[in-house]
Design a protein around this motif. Structure first.
Motif, PDB file in Angstrom:
ATOM      1  N   CYS A   1       0.834  -1.206   0.000  1.00  0.00           N
ATOM      2  CA  CYS A   1       0.000   0.000   0.000  1.00  0.00           C
ATOM      3  C   CYS A   1       0.866   1.252   0.000  1.00  0.00           C
ATOM      4  O   CYS A   1       0.551   2.231  -0.682  1.00  0.00           O
TER       5      CYS A   1
ATOM      6  N   ASN B   1      -1.477   3.785  -1.746  1.00  0.00           N
ATOM      7  CA  ASN B   1      -2.829   3.495  -1.272  1.00  0.00           C
ATOM      8  C   ASN B   1      -2.901   3.795   0.222  1.00  0.00           C
ATOM      9  O   ASN B   1      -1.952   4.283   0.811  1.00  0.00           O
ATOM     10  N   ASP B   2      -4.021   3.471   0.838  1.00  0.00           N
ATOM     11  CA  ASP B   2      -4.242   3.797   2.245  1.00  0.00           C
ATOM     12  C   ASP B   2      -3.496   2.811   3.143  1.00  0.00           C
ATOM     13  O   ASP B   2      -4.050   1.788   3.561  1.00  0.00           O
TER      14      ASP B   2
END
Length: 136
Positions: free
Chosen positions: A103, A108-109
């Motif tokens: 991630c 991404n988160d």
């Protein structure tokens, strides 16, 4: 390479062996850093994280246990029971810290992935104690 029986030089196999030996400890370091850097209150109030953890630690392992029990796979090999136990241990293990690292790499988160990693790690302690009694 395996079927052709090609052997790599010792410097390459030694390096790969050293890297392989570090995967477990590095993963533990990353998980420890994630647990230390997250607010537990934030994790414990997120319902979606509980759902994902429930699916990962309860639902999927119970389905896998049912499949392993009714399939008769342990009779295929003299060490079948031990092999299936290893497979089942992989199924009931927590989400890998690699998910969080991926991630971060792909923007991404990573905090959400860290929360799932932490909750499944804590939950795996409980479920790994309980599953051997269910499987008997």
């Amino acid at each position: 390479m395996f079927f052709a029986k090609i052997r790599l030089p010792e410097i390459i196999t030694g390096t790969l062996g050293s890297v392989g030996a570090m995967i477990g400890p590095v993963s533990m370091f990353v998980t420890g850093m994630l647990i230390g850097g997250i607010e537990l209150k934030k994790i414990l109030t997120d319902k979606r994280t509980y759902f994902i953890s429930f699916m990962r630690l309860i639902t999927i392992p119970l389905i896998a246990l049912l499949i392993l029990k009714i399939s008769g796979l342990k009779g295929w090999n003299k060490d079948g029971e031990q092999i299936l136990l290893i497979v089942f241990m992989a199924v009931i293990s927590p989400v890998a810290s690699t998910v969080t690292q991926m991630c971060q790499v792909y923007d991404n988160d990573s905090r959400y992935a860290s929360a799932i990693n932490v909750l499944t790690t804590i939950g795996a302690i409980v479920t790994m104690i309980c599953y051997p009694h269910i499987g008997q």
